[in-house]
Write an enzyme that holds these catalytic residues in place. Sequence first.
Site, PDB file in Angstrom:
ATOM      1  N   CYS A   1       0.796  -1.312  -0.051  1.00 37.61           N
ATOM      2  CA  CYS A   1      -0.114   0.225   0.180  1.00 37.61           C
ATOM      3  C   CYS A   1       1.002   1.257   0.062  1.00 37.61           C
ATOM      4  O   CYS A   1       1.465   1.652  -1.202  1.00 37.61           O
ATOM      5  CB  CYS A   1      -0.918  -0.163   1.290  1.00 37.61           C
ATOM      6  SG  CYS A   1      -2.229   1.004   1.170  1.00 37.61           S
TER       7      CYS A   1
ATOM      8  N   GLU B   1      -0.838  -8.659   5.216  1.00 44.94           N
ATOM      9  CA  GLU B   1      -0.473  -8.716   6.599  1.00 44.94           C
ATOM     10  C   GLU B   1      -1.697  -8.825   7.425  1.00 44.94           C
ATOM     11  O   GLU B   1      -1.491  -8.982   8.649  1.00 44.94           O
ATOM     12  CB  GLU B   1       0.510  -7.585   6.934  1.00 44.94           C
ATOM     13  CG  GLU B   1      -0.067  -6.336   7.377  1.00 44.94           C
ATOM     14  CD  GLU B   1      -0.377  -5.622   5.890  1.00 44.94           C
ATOM     15  OE1 GLU B   1      -0.510  -6.065   5.115  1.00 44.94           O
ATOM     16  OE2 GLU B   1      -0.782  -4.210   6.133  1.00 44.94           O
TER      17      GLU B   1
ATOM     18  N   HIS C   1      -3.492  -5.532   1.292  1.00 38.62           N
ATOM     19  CA  HIS C   1      -2.699  -5.962   2.504  1.00 38.62           C
ATOM     20  C   HIS C   1      -2.637  -7.347   3.124  1.00 38.62           C
ATOM     21  O   HIS C   1      -3.444  -7.945   3.643  1.00 38.62           O
ATOM     22  CB  HIS C   1      -3.443  -5.090   3.528  1.00 38.62           C
ATOM     23  CG  HIS C   1      -3.255  -3.699   3.553  1.00 38.62           C
ATOM     24  ND1 HIS C   1      -2.309  -2.836   4.254  1.00 38.62           N
ATOM     25  CD2 HIS C   1      -3.967  -2.930   2.835  1.00 38.62           C
ATOM     26  CE1 HIS C   1      -2.351  -1.728   3.789  1.00 38.62           C
ATOM     27  NE2 HIS C   1      -3.325  -1.621   2.776  1.00 38.62           N
TER      28      HIS C   1
END
EC number: 6.3.5.3
Lengths: 87, 226
Positions: free
Chosen positions: B87, B198, B196
């Site tokens: 991002c 994560e 994302h």
Amino acid sequence: MARVVVDVMLKPEILDPQGQAVQRALPRLGFDGISDVRQGKRFELEVDGPVDEAALARIHDLAESFLANTVIEDFTIRVEEVAEAVK
Amino acid sequence: MTARIGVVTFPGSLDDRDTQRAIRVAGAEPVALWHKDKDLKQVDAVVLCGGFSYGDYLRAGAIARFSPVMEPLLEQAKAGLPVLGICNGFQILTEAHLLPGTMLRNDHLHFICRDQKLRVENAETAWTTDYSAGQEIHIPLKNNDGQYVADAYTLDKLEAEGRVAFRYLDFNPNGSQRDIAGVTNEAGNVVGLMPHPEHAVEPLIGTGRTDGLPFFTSILKKLVNA
């Protein structure tokens, strides 16, 4: 002392969604006859000392490496006398 | 032995803790790096995480790109250090010219947050070997400036060289050209994407799957086997 103005605009071939949003709002506000709007950024740099060729070359480097992203943006540089701007 | 993976925190970073956690879940050791650090504490890889570094003033990533920590990072990334940009981290990597193209505001001008389907196009980068090419994954996407753009020559080159690493599937959430969600550099050590991974490493949170975890297990395997 002089002011150097750097104008940064998206390249013509890059879509400008913000400019388009402004343009679409115009008829609603009663503004007719505007076929396109492009939105950009204007930087006003107050320069200490003379704006000579060396100073302009440094500002050119600054604009190219930082103020504009040349992947998507073009920039122009011009010198503006501050006294003129104040009158 | 395990691998030490640095996570850089800039003023305005949001996902540094989640990223550290994802690294830990994968079995590696996260190392906190600060934007003013002048060295990378001898980490084996670096993740630039999501957020709004320096308020996204000027352009997303434009100011972060000139942070002190970026100097050793640029030098070492060019020499092969694995770097993942997620991002805002992806935006920083394009501003630093480690990855081609750049990001504009989403074409619809709204912030968007959704579970996004992606196709892994390149499963040979340092960060994607635990996927298989063509694999479809669901991970969260959340951004304001996610519209990937580059000139036609660059896009054709990326496609021809297999450097489009991830593509949006079913729905293009931001107007990205050719549905590009992420790209890799030529060597495959520097990878960036807007969604994302994560946030999708444990079944309890994110998309309810662990589709993002292979990013972190891929790099761990690569580093441990190296």
